[in-house]
Scaffold this motif. Sequence first.
Motif, PDB file in Angstrom:
ATOM      1  N   VAL A  16     -36.429 -42.141 -56.206  1.00  0.00           N
ATOM      2  CA  VAL A  16     -35.744 -43.038 -55.273  1.00  0.00           C
ATOM      3  C   VAL A  16     -34.933 -42.244 -54.258  1.00  0.00           C
ATOM      4  O   VAL A  16     -34.945 -42.534 -53.059  1.00  0.00           O
ATOM      5  N   MET A  17     -34.221 -41.222 -54.728  1.00  0.00           N
ATOM      6  CA  MET A  17     -33.402 -40.406 -53.835  1.00  0.00           C
ATOM      7  C   MET A  17     -34.276 -39.634 -52.855  1.00  0.00           C
ATOM      8  O   MET A  17     -33.988 -39.569 -51.652  1.00  0.00           O
ATOM      9  N   LYS A  18     -35.366 -39.046 -53.334  1.00  0.00           N
ATOM     10  CA  LYS A  18     -36.258 -38.286 -52.460  1.00  0.00           C
ATOM     11  C   LYS A  18     -36.857 -39.180 -51.372  1.00  0.00           C
ATOM     12  O   LYS A  18     -36.954 -38.782 -50.202  1.00  0.00           O
ATOM     13  N   LYS A  19     -37.252 -40.384 -51.775  1.00  0.00           N
ATOM     14  CA  LYS A  19     -37.852 -41.306 -50.806  1.00  0.00           C
ATOM     15  C   LYS A  19     -36.870 -41.669 -49.712  1.00  0.00           C
ATOM     16  O   LYS A  19     -37.215 -41.657 -48.522  1.00  0.00           O
ATOM     17  N   ARG A  20     -35.621 -41.965 -50.087  1.00  0.00           N
ATOM     18  CA  ARG A  20     -34.627 -42.340 -49.078  1.00  0.00           C
ATOM     19  C   ARG A  20     -34.279 -41.153 -48.182  1.00  0.00           C
ATOM     20  O   ARG A  20     -34.103 -41.320 -46.967  1.00  0.00           O
ATOM     21  N   ILE A  21     -34.173 -39.970 -48.737  1.00  0.00           N
ATOM     22  CA  ILE A  21     -33.888 -38.774 -47.932  1.00  0.00           C
ATOM     23  C   ILE A  21     -34.980 -38.566 -46.903  1.00  0.00           C
ATOM     24  O   ILE A  21     -34.707 -38.261 -45.731  1.00  0.00           O
ATOM     25  N   THR A  22     -36.230 -38.753 -47.303  1.00  0.00           N
ATOM     26  CA  THR A  22     -37.353 -38.604 -46.379  1.00  0.00           C
ATOM     27  C   THR A  22     -37.311 -39.684 -45.308  1.00  0.00           C
ATOM     28  O   THR A  22     -37.519 -39.401 -44.116  1.00  0.00           O
ATOM     29  N   GLU A  23     -37.023 -40.926 -45.683  1.00  0.00           N
ATOM     30  CA  GLU A  23     -36.974 -42.024 -44.714  1.00  0.00           C
ATOM     31  C   GLU A  23     -35.897 -41.803 -43.661  1.00  0.00           C
ATOM     32  O   GLU A  23     -36.105 -42.114 -42.483  1.00  0.00           O
ATOM     33  N   PRO A  48     -38.083 -29.582 -56.096  1.00  0.00           N
ATOM     34  CA  PRO A  48     -38.787 -29.547 -54.808  1.00  0.00           C
ATOM     35  C   PRO A  48     -39.074 -30.957 -54.293  1.00  0.00           C
ATOM     36  O   PRO A  48     -39.449 -31.842 -55.056  1.00  0.00           O
ATOM     37  N   MET A  49     -38.895 -31.161 -52.979  1.00  0.00           N
ATOM     38  CA  MET A  49     -39.194 -32.461 -52.383  1.00  0.00           C
ATOM     39  C   MET A  49     -40.690 -32.760 -52.467  1.00  0.00           C
ATOM     40  O   MET A  49     -41.101 -33.901 -52.658  1.00  0.00           O
ATOM     41  N   LYS A  50     -41.517 -31.722 -52.299  1.00  0.00           N
ATOM     42  CA  LYS A  50     -42.966 -31.874 -52.417  1.00  0.00           C
ATOM     43  C   LYS A  50     -43.477 -30.819 -53.398  1.00  0.00           C
ATOM     44  O   LYS A  50     -43.939 -29.744 -53.000  1.00  0.00           O
ATOM     45  N   PRO A  51     -43.398 -31.108 -54.691  1.00  0.00           N
ATOM     46  CA  PRO A  51     -43.750 -30.100 -55.708  1.00  0.00           C
ATOM     47  C   PRO A  51     -45.237 -29.739 -55.678  1.00  0.00           C
ATOM     48  O   PRO A  51     -46.092 -30.547 -55.329  1.00  0.00           O
ATOM     49  N   GLU A  72     -24.590 -41.909 -52.654  1.00  0.00           N
ATOM     50  CA  GLU A  72     -24.935 -43.306 -52.379  1.00  0.00           C
ATOM     51  C   GLU A  72     -24.512 -43.701 -50.974  1.00  0.00           C
ATOM     52  O   GLU A  72     -25.260 -44.383 -50.250  1.00  0.00           O
ATOM     53  N   LYS A  73     -23.338 -43.270 -50.554  1.00  0.00           N
ATOM     54  CA  LYS A  73     -22.836 -43.620 -49.231  1.00  0.00           C
ATOM     55  C   LYS A  73     -23.672 -42.964 -48.143  1.00  0.00           C
ATOM     56  O   LYS A  73     -24.046 -43.595 -47.147  1.00  0.00           O
ATOM     57  N   ILE A  74     -23.968 -41.672 -48.306  1.00  0.00           N
ATOM     58  CA  ILE A  74     -24.742 -40.943 -47.292  1.00  0.00           C
ATOM     59  C   ILE A  74     -26.146 -41.519 -47.162  1.00  0.00           C
ATOM     60  O   ILE A  74     -26.681 -41.644 -46.054  1.00  0.00           O
ATOM     61  N   LEU A  75     -26.742 -41.896 -48.286  1.00  0.00           N
ATOM     62  CA  LEU A  75     -28.114 -42.421 -48.282  1.00  0.00           C
ATOM     63  C   LEU A  75     -28.158 -43.929 -48.073  1.00  0.00           C
ATOM     64  O   LEU A  75     -29.227 -44.533 -48.138  1.00  0.00           O
ATOM     65  N   MET A 161     -28.582 -41.600 -31.935  1.00  0.00           N
ATOM     66  CA  MET A 161     -27.845 -41.032 -33.058  1.00  0.00           C
ATOM     67  C   MET A 161     -28.477 -41.392 -34.407  1.00  0.00           C
ATOM     68  O   MET A 161     -27.833 -41.301 -35.453  1.00  0.00           O
ATOM     69  N   ARG A 162     -29.728 -41.824 -34.389  1.00  0.00           N
ATOM     70  CA  ARG A 162     -30.442 -42.009 -35.656  1.00  0.00           C
ATOM     71  C   ARG A 162     -30.645 -40.654 -36.326  1.00  0.00           C
ATOM     72  O   ARG A 162     -30.853 -39.675 -35.632  1.00  0.00           O
ATOM     73  N   PRO A 163     -30.590 -40.540 -37.661  1.00  0.00           N
ATOM     74  CA  PRO A 163     -30.463 -41.622 -38.634  1.00  0.00           C
ATOM     75  C   PRO A 163     -29.027 -42.013 -38.973  1.00  0.00           C
ATOM     76  O   PRO A 163     -28.811 -42.885 -39.808  1.00  0.00           O
TER      77      PRO A 163
END
Length: 242
Positions: A16-23, A48-51, A72-75, A161-163
């Motif tokens: 879940v965290m990796k997916k949100r970081i990528t998005e 690794p993000m992409k093992p 949680e706040k940053i993501l 200023m995205r993201p």
Amino acid sequence: MTDDQGDPRIKALREVMKKRITELGLSVRGISRQIGNDASFLQDFLGPMKPTKNSKGPKKHSINIESMMKIEKILRFERGELSNFLEPDDVHSASVPTPIKRKFPLNSSTGLPASRKIPLYAMVNLRTGGVRMSQAAEFETPIGLETNDNTFVVVMPDATMRPAFDVGHKLIVQPDAPISASEFVFIEVAGDDNQTEGFVRRLIGRSEEGIKTETLTPAEEVIIPHGDIVSIAPVIAALFRK
């Protein structure tokens, strides 16, 4: 818990965290710095993000609740949305909070001041990509800023200023608050008809030519000449619900 082998909760949390970081297009090392840890802190937990076949697994198998709340706040997760993946023994909780005590100021009373309205500025003219400073409405004062007469709200007009901020996000600006490098700021420059135009930027620093800022989308440095600047103030909070 010291090993997450076969534990679906820890694995699901990482995904879940990796997916949100990528998005959001964020950097794992950058997030680690934002939450006040060394650059490898989050990488050690996520792996690794992409093992690949030769990739090494995560070095950390737990994370303290204080860091989790910051992540949680940053993501842009709701409070507790990530920590709900974990059971109490998975979370290395920070020490028990210790209240900071001080003498009660003389001639002071308890209780927050009554809520009031502050100006809200919205897009009127995008000729230069800025916000024409025209008051569009009023906005209820955020808690803790009721006594500050200078605070105002700007509606983010574009995607530069995205993201960090998207179109329509409401940014709370406090002109008399201190500013430091890497913070988001609202800069007003002289426009036409004796009016100002404002831009939201990330502050880099000062140079002989002017104030060095940057946009995030596209990522580029923008130098605003000293002589063009009418005011500069920090963005102290953002409301992401449009």
